[in-house]
Write a protein that holds these residues in place. Structure first.
Motif, PDB file in Angstrom:
ATOM      1  N   ASN A  89       4.769   5.484 -10.556  1.00 30.15           N
ATOM      2  CA  ASN A  89       5.909   6.095 -11.235  1.00 30.15           C
ATOM      3  C   ASN A  89       6.604   5.092 -12.140  1.00 30.15           C
ATOM      4  OD1 ASN A  89       5.742   8.699 -10.333  1.00 30.15           O
ATOM      5  ND2 ASN A  89       6.810   8.232  -8.413  1.00 30.15           N
ATOM      6  N   GLN A  90       6.717   3.861 -11.672  1.00 29.47           N
ATOM      7  CA  GLN A  90       7.324   2.824 -12.503  1.00 29.47           C
ATOM      8  C   GLN A  90       6.482   2.586 -13.758  1.00 29.47           C
ATOM      9  OE1 GLN A  90      10.281   1.368 -12.216  1.00 29.47           O
ATOM     10  NE2 GLN A  90      10.689   2.533 -10.374  1.00 29.47           N
ATOM     11  N   PHE A  91       5.164   2.717 -13.610  1.00 28.64           N
ATOM     12  CA  PHE A  91       4.300   2.513 -14.780  1.00 28.64           C
ATOM     13  C   PHE A  91       4.578   3.583 -15.841  1.00 28.64           C
ATOM     14  CE2 PHE A  91       0.125   2.883 -16.996  1.00 28.64           C
ATOM     15  CZ  PHE A  91       0.190   1.647 -17.612  1.00 28.64           C
ATOM     16  N   VAL A  92       4.781   4.826 -15.386  1.00 25.01           N
ATOM     17  CA  VAL A  92       5.130   5.893 -16.333  1.00 25.01           C
ATOM     18  C   VAL A  92       6.433   5.518 -17.058  1.00 25.01           C
ATOM     19  CG1 VAL A  92       5.750   8.320 -16.576  1.00 25.01           C
ATOM     20  CG2 VAL A  92       3.951   7.649 -14.992  1.00 25.01           C
ATOM     21  N   LEU A  93       7.406   5.015 -16.277  1.00 20.02           N
ATOM     22  CA  LEU A  93       8.685   4.600 -16.879  1.00 20.02           C
ATOM     23  C   LEU A  93       8.465   3.496 -17.906  1.00 20.02           C
ATOM     24  CD1 LEU A  93      11.247   4.520 -13.948  1.00 20.02           C
ATOM     25  CD2 LEU A  93      11.114   6.089 -15.872  1.00 20.02           C
ATOM     26  N   PHE A 119       0.834  -1.190   0.000  1.00 17.52           N
ATOM     27  CA  PHE A 119       0.000   0.000   0.000  1.00 17.52           C
ATOM     28  C   PHE A 119       0.878   1.254   0.000  1.00 17.52           C
ATOM     29  CE2 PHE A 119      -2.246   3.370   2.324  1.00 17.52           C
ATOM     30  CZ  PHE A 119      -3.314   3.538   1.467  1.00 17.52           C
ATOM     31  N   ASN A 120       1.923   1.245   0.846  1.00 15.36           N
ATOM     32  CA  ASN A 120       2.785   2.417   0.944  1.00 15.36           C
ATOM     33  C   ASN A 120       3.537   2.702  -0.357  1.00 15.36           C
ATOM     34  OD1 ASN A 120       1.971   2.768   3.505  1.00 15.36           O
ATOM     35  ND2 ASN A 120       3.811   1.919   4.471  1.00 15.36           N
ATOM     36  N   CYS A 121       3.808   1.666  -1.137  1.00 11.80           N
ATOM     37  CA  CYS A 121       4.585   1.953  -2.343  1.00 11.80           C
ATOM     38  C   CYS A 121       3.711   2.055  -3.593  1.00 11.80           C
ATOM     39  CB  CYS A 121       5.763   0.992  -2.517  1.00 11.80           C
ATOM     40  SG  CYS A 121       5.345  -0.595  -3.129  1.00 11.80           S
ATOM     41  N   LEU A 122       2.399   2.213  -3.409  1.00 15.11           N
ATOM     42  CA  LEU A 122       1.528   2.479  -4.576  1.00 15.11           C
ATOM     43  C   LEU A 122       2.030   3.644  -5.437  1.00 15.11           C
ATOM     44  CD1 LEU A 122      -2.237   2.090  -3.553  1.00 15.11           C
ATOM     45  CD2 LEU A 122      -1.003   0.966  -5.409  1.00 15.11           C
ATOM     46  N   LEU A 167      -0.628  10.508 -15.950  1.00 15.72           N
ATOM     47  CA  LEU A 167      -0.330   9.404 -15.033  1.00 15.72           C
ATOM     48  C   LEU A 167       0.486   9.887 -13.836  1.00 15.72           C
ATOM     49  CD1 LEU A 167       0.455   6.479 -17.485  1.00 15.72           C
ATOM     50  CD2 LEU A 167      -1.370   6.551 -15.802  1.00 15.72           C
ATOM     51  N   SER A 168       1.457  10.806 -14.081  1.00 14.19           N
ATOM     52  CA  SER A 168       2.249  11.263 -12.934  1.00 14.19           C
ATOM     53  C   SER A 168       1.419  12.135 -12.002  1.00 14.19           C
ATOM     54  CB  SER A 168       3.536  12.001 -13.320  1.00 14.19           C
ATOM     55  OG  SER A 168       3.724  12.065 -14.684  1.00 14.19           O
ATOM     56  N   ARG A 169       0.480  12.933 -12.583  1.00 12.19           N
ATOM     57  CA  ARG A 169      -0.403  13.711 -11.704  1.00 12.19           C
ATOM     58  C   ARG A 169      -1.229  12.767 -10.838  1.00 12.19           C
ATOM     59  NH1 ARG A 169       1.333  18.719 -11.278  1.00 12.19           N
ATOM     60  NH2 ARG A 169      -0.565  19.109 -10.112  1.00 12.19           N
ATOM     61  N   LEU A 170      -1.735  11.738 -11.498  1.00 12.78           N
ATOM     62  CA  LEU A 170      -2.555  10.759 -10.782  1.00 12.78           C
ATOM     63  C   LEU A 170      -1.742  10.138  -9.648  1.00 12.78           C
ATOM     64  CD1 LEU A 170      -5.370   9.521 -10.998  1.00 12.78           C
ATOM     65  CD2 LEU A 170      -4.388   7.677 -12.340  1.00 12.78           C
ATOM     66  N   SER A 171      -0.456   9.850  -9.937  1.00 13.67           N
ATOM     67  CA  SER A 171       0.352   9.196  -8.918  1.00 13.67           C
ATOM     68  C   SER A 171       0.577  10.156  -7.745  1.00 13.67           C
ATOM     69  CB  SER A 171       1.677   8.710  -9.498  1.00 13.67           C
ATOM     70  OG  SER A 171       2.702   9.634  -9.284  1.00 13.67           O
ATOM     71  N   VAL A 180      -1.676  12.319  -6.686  1.00 13.51           N
ATOM     72  CA  VAL A 180      -2.925  12.248  -5.921  1.00 13.51           C
ATOM     73  C   VAL A 180      -2.908  11.018  -5.015  1.00 13.51           C
ATOM     74  CG1 VAL A 180      -5.411  11.953  -6.110  1.00 13.51           C
ATOM     75  CG2 VAL A 180      -4.227  13.499  -7.681  1.00 13.51           C
ATOM     76  N   VAL A 181      -2.500   9.886  -5.627  1.00  8.54           N
ATOM     77  CA  VAL A 181      -2.438   8.643  -4.853  1.00  8.54           C
ATOM     78  C   VAL A 181      -1.457   8.801  -3.696  1.00  8.54           C
ATOM     79  CG1 VAL A 181      -1.767   6.223  -4.948  1.00  8.54           C
ATOM     80  CG2 VAL A 181      -3.086   7.218  -6.807  1.00  8.54           C
ATOM     81  N   GLU A 182      -0.321   9.455  -3.986  1.00  6.08           N
ATOM     82  CA  GLU A 182       0.698   9.645  -2.956  1.00  6.08           C
ATOM     83  C   GLU A 182       0.122  10.409  -1.762  1.00  6.08           C
ATOM     84  OE1 GLU A 182       4.167  11.386  -4.566  1.00  6.08           O
ATOM     85  OE2 GLU A 182       5.380  10.966  -2.795  1.00  6.08           O
ATOM     86  N   ASN A 183      -0.647  11.468  -2.066  1.00  2.00           N
ATOM     87  CA  ASN A 183      -1.241  12.235  -0.974  1.00  2.00           C
ATOM     88  C   ASN A 183      -2.208  11.394  -0.165  1.00  2.00           C
ATOM     89  OD1 ASN A 183       0.135  14.576  -1.430  1.00  2.00           O
ATOM     90  ND2 ASN A 183      -1.366  15.349  -2.919  1.00  2.00           N
ATOM     91  N   ARG A 184      -3.009  10.590  -0.884  1.00  2.00           N
ATOM     92  CA  ARG A 184      -3.948   9.699  -0.175  1.00  2.00           C
ATOM     93  C   ARG A 184      -3.186   8.778   0.766  1.00  2.00           C
ATOM     94  NH1 ARG A 184      -8.803   8.610  -3.647  1.00  2.00           N
ATOM     95  NH2 ARG A 184      -9.688  10.699  -3.631  1.00  2.00           N
ATOM     96  N   VAL A 185      -2.110   8.175   0.210  1.00  2.42           N
ATOM     97  CA  VAL A 185      -1.346   7.214   1.008  1.00  2.42           C
ATOM     98  C   VAL A 185      -0.755   7.909   2.225  1.00  2.42           C
ATOM     99  CG1 VAL A 185       0.723   5.785   1.010  1.00  2.42           C
ATOM    100  CG2 VAL A 185      -0.846   5.696  -0.925  1.00  2.42           C
ATOM    101  N   LEU A 186      -0.188   9.116   2.009  1.00  3.15           N
ATOM    102  CA  LEU A 186       0.414   9.847   3.124  1.00  3.15           C
ATOM    103  C   LEU A 186      -0.634  10.162   4.182  1.00  3.15           C
ATOM    104  CD1 LEU A 186       2.944  12.303   1.467  1.00  3.15           C
ATOM    105  CD2 LEU A 186       3.406  10.359   2.962  1.00  3.15           C
ATOM    106  N   ARG A 187      -1.836  10.596   3.702  1.00  9.73           N
ATOM    107  CA  ARG A 187      -2.880  10.952   4.650  1.00  9.73           C
ATOM    108  C   ARG A 187      -3.296   9.737   5.471  1.00  9.73           C
ATOM    109  NH1 ARG A 187      -7.606  12.995   1.664  1.00  9.73           N
ATOM    110  NH2 ARG A 187      -6.061  13.820   0.238  1.00  9.73           N
TER     111      ARG A 187
END
Lengths: 229, 245, 269
Positions: free
Chosen positions: B158-162, B150-153, B211-215, B217-224
Motif C-alpha cells: 500500500n505504501q508503494f502505491v502511495l 512478513f505480516n506487514c507485506l 498494485l492495490s489488487r495485488l496487495s 492478494v498478498v494480504e490474503n496469503r499473509v492472513l492464510r
C-alpha cells in the motif's frame, strides 16, 4: 547561506502575505473538510441503502484512491470545464474561482477515503448489536442511529481525524492552479526576494502549528472514545 | 484521444529515451522503486527505534515521525530542492531530490506500519527468546523482524502505491516523469487539456489499481499463512492462540 | 592523526576552490554542461519525433561549445532550479530563457544579451481589452518564478496576478477565461497566440524589455569573458541571426522579427 535573509520576515508586507496565505489554507481546509465529511457519510448511506449500484460508489472510491491528488485537481480545474456545455462553461469560468475547483477536488478526494473509514467502522460493529436492538423493539433507523452508527463513529474516530490531517496537507497542492495558499506565497516570496530559507521556514512552522493541533485533537478523541467491548 | 496516444504515447511511456534521459512512466516507476528500496532500511530502523528500550532513542524517533507527519510532502521536496543545496552546497537533480524527499517521508510512514506489525506480535515471543538467552539484537533479527516484516507485506505494498502517486509532485520541480510528460504534451496541443489529463489519470489508475489488487492478494496469503500458523496451537492450548492484528 | 588528515583535507579543499577556473576545467574536461528548459517551445523542448531536447537556447549553447572547442552536454532545468544549479556548479552555463534582473545579478553573472524581447500581455480578442488600464480589476496569469510574474505584479498594480507552474497552464487559464490576460515574454507567448486560431491579440504596450543572457557562476571572469567573445563572434558571423531565423523567422509559425542584436550587459544593468 546567510541568515541575513531572515530580515525579510520583518517586512510588514511579507507578514501580510503569509497571513493571507495561512487564512486561504485554513479556508480551503475547512470548506473541503465540511464538504468531505458530509459527502463521505452520504456515500456510506448510498452504498448501504442500495439507491445506486454499489459498484458505482466503489468506482468513485477507487478513482480517488488510485489517481494522484494533483492530477485530480488538474482534471477539475482545466479538464472538466472543457467538456461542460458552452453556457455552463462560460458561467463556470466567469464565476467559479480556482479556490472553488480546489475545494471540489480536495473534498471529493477526502470523501472517498472518509466513506471507506466509516464503512469499516460500521462493519466492525458486530451484527448481534443490530439484532439485539431490533429485538428490543427499536425501529431500523433508531437502531442504526443509537446503536450501530454511534459505535461505528467512535471506532472510526482516529482514522477520521487522520483524514483531516491528510486533507490539511493536501491543500498545499492547490498552488498548481493558482490558489494563493501558504505554498503559493512561499514560492512567490522566494521568487521575488531569493530569501529562500525564510520563505520555506515560515510555512513549515505554520503547517506544524496547525497539524500538531490536529494531532493533539486526534489523541484526545482517541482517548475519549476508547471503549471496552 | 487515440491520435494523442499514437503521437505522444512513447513520450508518456519513456520520455526521450534512448536519445536522451529516461522519463515518462518509466521514470515514475524507477523513482518509485528506488524510493521504496531506499526507504525500507530507514523505515526498519525507525520502527526499531520507536520500540527501543532506550527512552531517548524512542523520543528522537517519535520526533522525526511527528515532524514528517506534520509537513506536506511538497514542502519536504522544496526543502530538499531549494534550501538544502544552499546549506550543504551539494545539489542534485530533481529526480534524486524527489527520491530523497520520498525516503524521508516514507521512512516515517512505512516505519509506522512496520512498528504496528512489531507491536502486534505477542509479547511472549520476545520474552521467550530472551529467556532462552538470546540477546536483544538476536531476538529482533531472528524472531521478531522476520515475522513482523512478513505480516506487514500488504501495508508495504500500500505504501508503494502511495509512493507512485506521490512521485507526481516531482513535476513541480521539473523531473520529467509522466505528469511532466502530460504537461509538455499540453504545451504542444494547447487546447485539449481534458483528453490529456484523462489519459494521465487513466495511466495512474491502471498502475495503482493493479498494485492495490495485488496487495489484496498478498494480504490474503499473509492472513492464510498466519491463521495456519495460529490454528495449529488452537487444538492444544487455545489460550495462547490469539494473535492481535 | 585524524586532526592532521582533517587539516590536509581542509587545505586541499580551500586550495581547489581558490585556484579553480571553470573555463580551464571545461576545456580539460572537454565538455560544456548547459542548462536548458525541457518544456518551453521553441527555446528548449522535447521534439515529439526524436524526443530529444531542441530549441533556440540549445542552438546558442551548442554554438558557444563549438566556439570553445568542447562537446555539449545538455541538462534540463526547472524555472526555480536555474540559479541554484549554477551556484552549486552542477551546470556551467545557463541558457534557459534567463533574463537579467538586478536581484539575480547579485547571485550570478550575466553575459551580453543574445536575445532581446518585450514582455507582452496576451488577451482574448473579443474581451475589448486594449490597454493596461483596461485590465484593472481583472486577473492576469504568469509563469511562477519568471520575471514576467515579478514585473506584472509591479506594473499592473490594479490587476490580480495569478501564477502557474508552466506556460501551458498559464495559457490554458487564459483560453478558458479563468484570467483575462497572460503576461509572458513575447517570443514564448507568440506560439500560444498563433495556435489560438485568431482568438487572441497582444496589447501594444510592453511590460518591459527582457534581455536573455547566458548565466555564469559568480567569480568566473575568464569564463564570462570567453562567453561574451563567443557571442560577439557569433553575431558578426551571422550565426545568431541564422539561429533566430530557424526558430522565430519567416520560415516557421512565429514570424517574429529580431528587433535588437547582441547587447552588452552594461546597457541594461
Amino acid at each position: 547561506m546567510n541568515l541575513h535573509s531572515l530580515a525579510v520576515l520583518a517586512d510588514p508586507n511579507v507578514q501580510l502575505l503569509f497571513l493571507r496565505g495561512t487564512l486561504t489554507t485554513l479556508e480551503l481546509f475547512f470548506a473541503s473538510a465540511i464538504a468531505a465529511y458530509a459527502l463521505g457519510a452520504l456515500l456510506v448511506v448510498i452504498r448501504m441503502s442500495g439507491w445506486l449500484p454499489s459498484a458505482a460508489v466503489g468506482a468513485f472510491v477507487e478513482y480517488h484512491r488510485n489517481v494522484p491528488s494533483i492530477v485530480q485537481i488538474f482534471v477539475w480545474y482545466f479538464g472538466v470545464p472543457q467538456i461542460l456545455p458552452q453556457s455552463w462553461h462560460t458561467y463556470a469560468n466567469a464565476h467559479l474561482s480556482a479556490f472553488f475547483f480546489a475545494v471540489v477536488a480536495l473534498s471529493l478526494n477526502a470523501a472517498a477515503y472518509i466513506s471507506e473509514d466509516l464503512r469499516s467502522g460500521i462493519r466492525a460493529v458486530p451484527t448481534g448489536q443490530m439484532e439485539a436492538a431490533r429485538a428490543l423493539g427499536m425501529s431500523y433507523l433508531k437502531a442504526m442511529r443509537w446503536v450501530v452508527v454511534s459505535q461505528a463513529v467512535r471506532g472510526a474516530a482516529p482514522a477520521l481525524v487522520n483524514q483531516a490531517l491528510g486533507l490539511l496537507k493536501t491543500t498545499s497542492l492547490a498552488l498548481a492552479i493558482g490558489v494563493k495558499e501558504l505554498m503559493y506565497v512561499a514560492r512567490q516570496l522566494d521568487g521575488e526576494t531569493y530569501a529562500t530559507f525564510p520563505s520555506y521556514l515560515t510555512p513549515t512552522l505554520i503547517y506544524l502549528a496547525c497539524t500538531l493541533t490536529l494531532m493533539a485533537i486526534g489523541s484526545r478523541v482517541q482517548q475519549s472514545t476508547r471503549f471496552t467491548r | 484521444m487515440t491520435e494523442i496516444l499514437s503521437q505522444y504515447g512513447l513520450l508518456l511511456l519513456v520520455g526521450q529515451f534512448p536519445d536522451g534521459p529516461i522519463g515518462g512512466l518509466a521514470l515514475t516507476l524507477l523513482m518509485s522503486v528506488a524510493a521504496l528500496l531506499l526507504a525500507f532500511p530507514v523505515a526498519v530502523a525507525v520502527a526499531i527505534a520507536r520500540t527501543s528500550p532506550i527512552p531517548a532513542i524512542r523520543r528522537a524517533a517519535a520526533f522525526y515521525v511527528t515532524a514528517v507527519r506534520g509537513i506536506p510532502l511538497l514542502l519536504i521536496i522544496f526543502w530538499a530542492f531549494f534550501v538544502l543545496p544552499l546549506v550543504t552546497g551539494v545539489t542534485s537533480s530533481p529526480e534524486i531530490t524527489v527520491i530523497c524527499a520520498l525516503v524521508v517521508y516514507e521512512g516515517a510512514y512505512l516505519g509506522e506500519a512496520i512498528r504496528a506489525a512489531l507491536e502486534a506480535l505477542p509479547k511472549g515471543q520476545t520474552d521467550a527468546s530472551r529467556s532462552l538467552g538470546m540477546s536483544y539484537t538476536a531476538t529482533l533479527r531472528k524472531v521478531i523482524l522476520p515475522q513482523a516484516l512478513f505480516n506487514c507485506l500488504p501495508s508495504m505494498m500500500n505504501q508503494f502505491v502511495l509512493i507512485v502517486k506521490n512521485t507526481s509532485l516531482a513535476y513541480i520541480i521539473g523531473a520529467q516523469e509522466v505528469t511532466f510528460s502530460a504537461n509538455s504534451i499540453n504545451a504542444q496541443l494547447l487546447t485539449r487539456p481534458f483528453e490529456v489529463y484523462f489519459i494521465l489519470a487513466a495511466i495512474y489508475f491502471i498502475l495503482c489499481y493493479s498494485l492495490s489488487r495485488l496487495s489484496r492478494v498478498v494480504e490474503n496469503r499473509v492472513l492464510r499463512k498466519r491463521s495456519r500458523v495460529t490454528n495449529q496451537p488452537i487444538t492444544e492450548t487455545p489460550s495462547l492462540a490469539r494473535v492481535p492484528s | 592523526m585524524k586532526r592532521v588528515a582533517l587539516v590536509i583535507l581542509g587545505l586541499s579543499f580551500s586550495c581547489s576552490t581558490a585556484w579553480s577556473d571553470q573555463l580551464a576545467d571545461i576545456k580539460s574536461r572537454g565538455v560544456l554542461t548547459c542548462g536548458v528548459f525541457g518544456d518551453l517551445v521553441p527555446l528548449g523542448y522535447q521534439d515529439p519525433k526524436t524526443r530529444s531536447i531542441v530549441g533556440l537556447d540549445v542552438d546558442v549553447c551548442a554554438a558557444i561549445a563549438e566556439d570553445l572547442g568542447v562537446k555539449l552536454d545538455l541538462k534540463t532545468v526547472s524555472v526555480d532550479a536555474r540559479i541554484p544549479s549554477l551556484e552549486t556548479g552542477r551546470i556551467d552555463l545557463m541558457t534557459a530563457s534567463l533574463a537579467y534582473t538586478p536581484v539575480r545579478a547579485k547571485q550570478i553573472d550575466f553575459s551580453s544579451a543574445y536575445m532581446n524581447v518585450p514582455v507582452s500581455v496576451l488577451v482574448k480578442k473579443d474581451s475589448g481589452i486594449k490597454s493596461f488600464a483596461d485590465l484593472a480589476g481583472k486577473k492576469v496569469s504568469a509563469n511562477r518564478g519568471s520575471t514576467s510574474e515579478v514585473f506584472a505584479r509591479q506594473k499592473l498594480t490594479n490587476s490580480e496576478v495569478v501564477s502557474f507552474d508552466n506556460g501551458p497552464a498559464s495559457y490554458l487559464a487564459l483560453a478558458q477565461d479563468k484570467v483575462q490576460g497572460m503576461a509572458m515574454v513575447k517570443s514564448a507567448a507568440v506560439g500560444f497566440h498563433n495556435r489560438s486560431s485568431g482568438q487572441t491579440a497582444f496589447l501594444d504596450e510592453a511590460l518591459f524589455w527582457e534581455h536573455d543572457c547566458v548565466g555564469v557562476k559568480k567569480g568566473e571572469p575568464a569564463l564570462l569573458a570567453a562567453v561574451n567573445t563567443s557571442l560577439d563572434k557569433l553575431e558578426s558571423s551571422g550565426r545568431l541571426q541564422t539561429i533566430w531565423d530557424r526558430w522565430y523567422g519567416q520560415s516557421n509559425e512565429y514570424q517574429l522579427p529580431r528587433e535588437k542584436k547582441v547587447t552588452p550587459a552594461s546597457e541594461f544593468e
